[in-house]
Design a protein around this motif. Structure first.
Motif, PDB file in Angstrom:
ATOM      1  N   LEU A 114       0.819  -1.200   0.000  1.00 48.48           N
ATOM      2  CA  LEU A 114       0.000   0.000   0.000  1.00 48.48           C
ATOM      3  C   LEU A 114       0.861   1.261   0.000  1.00 48.48           C
ATOM      4  N   SER A 115       1.893   1.273   0.848  1.00 47.49           N
ATOM      5  CA  SER A 115       2.766   2.447   0.917  1.00 47.49           C
ATOM      6  C   SER A 115       3.475   2.673  -0.413  1.00 47.49           C
ATOM      7  N   ARG A 116       4.049   1.608  -0.960  1.00 43.67           N
ATOM      8  CA  ARG A 116       4.768   1.746  -2.221  1.00 43.67           C
ATOM      9  C   ARG A 116       3.845   2.203  -3.343  1.00 43.67           C
ATOM     10  N   TYR A 117       2.662   1.603  -3.384  1.00 45.96           N
ATOM     11  CA  TYR A 117       1.729   1.929  -4.460  1.00 45.96           C
ATOM     12  C   TYR A 117       1.247   3.373  -4.349  1.00 45.96           C
ATOM     13  N   TRP A 167     -17.919   1.369  -5.270  1.00 50.09           N
ATOM     14  CA  TRP A 167     -17.682   2.207  -4.107  1.00 50.09           C
ATOM     15  C   TRP A 167     -18.122   3.642  -4.355  1.00 50.09           C
ATOM     16  N   ALA A 168     -18.085   4.096  -5.612  1.00 53.66           N
ATOM     17  CA  ALA A 168     -18.625   5.418  -5.925  1.00 53.66           C
ATOM     18  C   ALA A 168     -20.132   5.445  -5.692  1.00 53.66           C
ATOM     19  N   TRP A 169     -20.814   4.373  -6.069  1.00 53.91           N
ATOM     20  CA  TRP A 169     -22.254   4.279  -5.822  1.00 53.91           C
ATOM     21  C   TRP A 169     -22.555   4.188  -4.333  1.00 53.91           C
ATOM     22  N   LEU A 170     -21.669   3.526  -3.594  1.00 49.93           N
ATOM     23  CA  LEU A 170     -21.928   3.294  -2.181  1.00 49.93           C
ATOM     24  C   LEU A 170     -21.543   4.497  -1.322  1.00 49.93           C
ATOM     25  N   TRP A 171     -20.333   5.043  -1.555  1.00 52.88           N
ATOM     26  CA  TRP A 171     -19.817   6.118  -0.701  1.00 52.88           C
ATOM     27  C   TRP A 171     -19.456   7.373  -1.479  1.00 52.88           C
ATOM     28  N   SER A 172     -19.940   7.518  -2.697  1.00 55.69           N
ATOM     29  CA  SER A 172     -19.722   8.700  -3.537  1.00 55.69           C
ATOM     30  C   SER A 172     -18.218   8.972  -3.724  1.00 55.69           C
ATOM     31  N   ALA A 173     -17.793  10.227  -3.576  1.00 49.76           N
ATOM     32  CA  ALA A 173     -16.415  10.607  -3.919  1.00 49.76           C
ATOM     33  C   ALA A 173     -15.385   9.888  -3.059  1.00 49.76           C
ATOM     34  N   VAL A 174     -15.653   9.769  -1.759  1.00 48.09           N
ATOM     35  CA  VAL A 174     -14.703   9.082  -0.874  1.00 48.09           C
ATOM     36  C   VAL A 174     -14.567   7.618  -1.271  1.00 48.09           C
ATOM     37  N   GLY A 175     -15.663   7.016  -1.700  1.00 44.38           N
ATOM     38  CA  GLY A 175     -15.604   5.627  -2.130  1.00 44.38           C
ATOM     39  C   GLY A 175     -14.686   5.425  -3.319  1.00 44.38           C
ATOM     40  N   MET A 176     -14.693   6.371  -4.254  1.00 42.12           N
ATOM     41  CA  MET A 176     -13.806   6.262  -5.410  1.00 42.12           C
ATOM     42  C   MET A 176     -12.342   6.342  -4.992  1.00 42.12           C
ATOM     43  N   ILE A 177     -12.054   7.094  -3.935  1.00 40.32           N
ATOM     44  CA  ILE A 177     -10.671   7.248  -3.488  1.00 40.32           C
ATOM     45  C   ILE A 177     -10.172   5.997  -2.767  1.00 40.32           C
ATOM     46  N   VAL A 178     -11.020   5.416  -1.927  1.00 36.11           N
ATOM     47  CA  VAL A 178     -10.579   4.257  -1.132  1.00 36.11           C
ATOM     48  C   VAL A 178     -10.719   2.951  -1.884  1.00 36.11           C
ATOM     49  N   ALA A 179     -11.368   2.961  -3.047  1.00 39.53           N
ATOM     50  CA  ALA A 179     -11.628   1.700  -3.759  1.00 39.53           C
ATOM     51  C   ALA A 179     -10.334   0.977  -4.110  1.00 39.53           C
ATOM     52  N   LEU A 180      -9.388   1.684  -4.701  1.00 40.30           N
ATOM     53  CA  LEU A 180      -8.161   1.029  -5.153  1.00 40.30           C
ATOM     54  C   LEU A 180      -7.285   0.560  -3.996  1.00 40.30           C
ATOM     55  N   PRO A 181      -7.044   1.382  -2.950  1.00 42.51           N
ATOM     56  CA  PRO A 181      -6.294   0.853  -1.803  1.00 42.51           C
ATOM     57  C   PRO A 181      -6.938  -0.372  -1.170  1.00 42.51           C
ATOM     58  N   LEU A 182      -8.264  -0.392  -1.067  1.00 45.66           N
ATOM     59  CA  LEU A 182      -8.936  -1.568  -0.523  1.00 45.66           C
ATOM     60  C   LEU A 182      -8.717  -2.784  -1.408  1.00 45.66           C
ATOM     61  N   LEU A 183      -8.741  -2.577  -2.717  1.00 50.69           N
ATOM     62  CA  LEU A 183      -8.525  -3.697  -3.639  1.00 50.69           C
ATOM     63  C   LEU A 183      -7.103  -4.234  -3.527  1.00 50.69           C
ATOM     64  N   VAL A 184      -6.130  -3.335  -3.378  1.00 48.15           N
ATOM     65  CA  VAL A 184      -4.735  -3.770  -3.194  1.00 48.15           C
ATOM     66  C   VAL A 184      -4.594  -4.563  -1.897  1.00 48.15           C
ATOM     67  N   ALA A 185      -5.248  -4.101  -0.829  1.00 46.95           N
ATOM     68  CA  ALA A 185      -5.167  -4.809   0.447  1.00 46.95           C
ATOM     69  C   ALA A 185      -5.820  -6.187   0.356  1.00 46.95           C
ATOM     70  N   VAL A 186      -6.979  -6.269  -0.293  1.00 46.84           N
ATOM     71  CA  VAL A 186      -7.658  -7.558  -0.442  1.00 46.84           C
ATOM     72  C   VAL A 186      -6.810  -8.526  -1.250  1.00 46.84           C
ATOM     73  N   ARG A 187      -6.206  -8.045  -2.323  1.00 46.50           N
ATOM     74  CA  ARG A 187      -5.375  -8.933  -3.140  1.00 46.50           C
ATOM     75  C   ARG A 187      -4.159  -9.422  -2.354  1.00 46.50           C
ATOM     76  N   THR A 188      -3.558  -8.539  -1.542  1.00 49.73           N
ATOM     77  CA  THR A 188      -2.402  -8.940  -0.738  1.00 49.73           C
ATOM     78  C   THR A 188      -2.777 -10.019   0.265  1.00 49.73           C
ATOM     79  N   ILE A 189      -3.947  -9.870   0.892  1.00 51.69           N
ATOM     80  CA  ILE A 189      -4.411 -10.885   1.846  1.00 51.69           C
ATOM     81  C   ILE A 189      -4.636 -12.221   1.139  1.00 51.69           C
ATOM     82  N   CYS A 190      -5.255 -12.166  -0.044  1.00 47.74           N
ATOM     83  CA  CYS A 190      -5.533 -13.407  -0.778  1.00 47.74           C
ATOM     84  C   CYS A 190      -4.256 -14.090  -1.241  1.00 47.74           C
ATOM     85  N   GLU A 191      -3.199 -13.321  -1.489  1.00 49.21           N
ATOM     86  CA  GLU A 191      -1.936 -13.918  -1.937  1.00 49.21           C
ATOM     87  C   GLU A 191      -1.332 -14.850  -0.892  1.00 49.21           C
TER      88      GLU A 191
END
Length: 368
Positions: free
Chosen positions: A202-205, A312-336
Motif C-alpha cells: 500500500l505504501s509503495r503503491y 464504491w462510488a455508488w456506495l460512498w460517492s467521492a470518498v468511495g472512489m478514493i478508497v476503492a483502489l487501496p482496498l482492492l490492493v489490500a484484499v489482493r495482498t491478503i488473498c496472496e
C-alpha cells in the motif's frame, strides 16, 4: 437431488449476508468512511512512522508530525481550490448564457433545444422575471445545503485525523494483539506476514501514484498556463486529485477542461485542442509512466478496478472512489498469502502477473 437441496440454504444465506453487508455499509456511511480512511492511512504511513522512530523520535511525536503534515496538505489544497470554485459558482448564470452563445455557433439544432427549454421554463414560471427569481433561489438553496453539510464533513475529517493519530501512536500494538490471539505459530507468522506485506505494498503503491499524479498536475497546469486558460493552478490541483480515481477521474478532467475552454475562448476549436491536450497527458501517464514505475506485480485487473471504483462510488460517492483502489490492493495482498484464496488473487491480478516471481518478503517481527 439431496445435494442440490442442501446447497440452496447455503446460497440463500450467502446472498442474504451480502445484501445485509451492502446495506450496513450504506447505512453506516457517516461512521465507516472516516474509520476506513483512518485505518488505510495508518497502514500507508506506518513505514514512515517506523523510519522516524529509528531516528530517535517517540511514536506519539512521529505520529503527530505525520498527521500535521497531512492536515496542512489538506488545508492547503482546500485553500487553493476555494477561491476559483467560489468564483465559478457566483458566475454560474453568466456562464450558462455564455454556453448558450457558444453552442449557438456550433449547431443550430442545439440552439433550438435551448429555445424550447426557455419556452418550457417561461410557461412553468409565468414570466422571465420570475424565472430569474427561481434561479437565485436555487443558488441560495445550494449555498444553504453546502453550509448544512460543512459541519458534518468537518466532524468526519477531524475524526479521521484523530483516529489516525491514535492508531499510529499506539505503534504495533494491534499487530502484537493479532499475533497473540492466533492459535498456532504458523498462523501467527502468516498474520504478521500478511499485515506487513499489505503495509509495504500500500505504501509503495500510493506513494508512487502520488508522485506520478503530482507530475501530471504540474504538466496539466503548465499546459493550461501556456494556453492562457484561467486558474491554471486550479487545473493542476484538480488533475492531481482526480487522477487518484482510475478512468473516471481522467474523463471528468477532460470534460471539465473542454467546457471551461469553451467558455474562455471565442473559437470553439480551442475546446477540442485543450481537451485533447489533457487526454494526451493522461494517456502518456496511464500507458507509459505508471506501468514503468508501478511494478507489474502491483497492477490489477482493469475490469475489476473499473467495477470496484464504480461500486464504491455508488456506495460512498467521492470518498468511495478514493478508497476503492487501496482496498482492492489490500484484499489482493491478503488473498496472496492464504492458499484457499489464491485463485481470487490471480483473478484480481493483471494478465500474466501471477506468472512472475514473487517479491522477496522482508517481514519484521511483530514486536519491532
Amino acid at each position: 437431488m439431496r445435494d442440490a437441496a442442501r446447497r440452496v440454504p447455503r446460497w440463500i444465506g450467502i446472498g442474504l449476508f451480502l445484501y445485509a453487508s451492502v446495506f450496513a455499509l450504506s447505512a453506516a456511511k457517516a461512521f465507516l468512511v472516516p474509520v476506513v480512511l483512518g485505518f488505510l492511512l495508518s497502514m500507508v504511513f506506518a513505514p514512515v512512522r517506523r523510519a522516524l522512530e529509528r531516528l530517535g523520535l517517540q511514536s506519539w511525536l512521529a505520529s503527530f508530525l505525520i498527521v500535521l503534515v497531512l492536515l496542512c496538505g489538506f488545508l492547503g489544497t482546500v485553500a487553493t481550490l476555494a477561491m476559483p470554485v467560489s468564483t465559478w459558482i457566483e458566475n454560474a448564470p453568466r456562464i450558462e448564457r455564455r454556453v448558450e452563445v457558444q453552442l449557438n455557433g456550433v449547431s443550430q439544432s442545439i440552439n433550438e433545444v435551448f429555445r424550447a427549454n426557455k419556452k418550457i421554463e417561461a410557461l412553468a414560471s409565468g414570466s422571465d422575471d420570475s424565472g430569474q427569481k427561481v434561479q437565485v433561489e436555487k443558488g441560495q438553496s445550494v449555498t444553504t445545503q453546502a453550509a448544512m453539510l460543512a459541519p458534518s464533513m468537518v466532524a468526519q475529517l477531524l475524526f479521521t485525523f484523530v483516529l489516525l493519530f491514535f492508531l499510529m501512536a499506539s505503534g504495533d500494538m494491534f499487530y502484537e494483539k493479532l499475533v497473540h490471539v492466533m492459535p498456532t505459530f504458523r498462523d501467527k507468522r502468516r498474520a504478521v506476514r500478511i499485515v506487513y506485506n499489505a503495509e509495504r505494498k500500500l505504501s509503495r503503491y500510493l506513494f508512487t501514484i502520488t508522485l506520478i499524479n503530482f507530475g501530471l498536475g504540474v504538466a496539466v497546469g503548465t499546459a493550461m498556463l501556456i494556453y492562457g486558460m484561467p486558474d491554471p493552478v486550479m487545473f493542476g490541483v484538480v488533475a492531481f486529485l482526480l487522477n487518484f480515481v482510475p478512468y473516471l477521474g481522467a474523463l471528468v478532467g477532460i470534460a471539465a477542461a473542454g467546457v471551461i475552454a469553451l467558455l474562455s475562448f471565442d473559437w470553439y476549436g480551442w475546446s477540442l485542442i485543450i481537451a485533447g491536450t489533457y487526454l494526451a497527458l493522461t494517456t502518456i501517464e496511464g500507458q507509459l509512466v505508471t506501468p514503468y514505475f508501478v511494478g507489474r506485480n502491483l497492477r490489477l485487473n482493469t475490469v475489476v478496478v473499473f467495477l470496484t471504483v464504480s461500486f464504491w462510488a455508488w456506495l460512498w460517492s467521492a470518498v468511495g472512489m478514493i478508497v476503492a483502489l487501496p482496498l482492492l490492493v489490500a484484499v489482493r495482498t491478503i488473498c496472496e498469502h492464504i492458499e484457499e484464496l489464491d485463485h481470487i488473487s490471480a483473478f484480481l491480478s493483471e494478465r500474466h502477473a501471477e506468472e512472475l516471481p514473487a517479491e522477496p518478503e522482508d517481514t519484521p517481527d511483530a514486536g519491532n
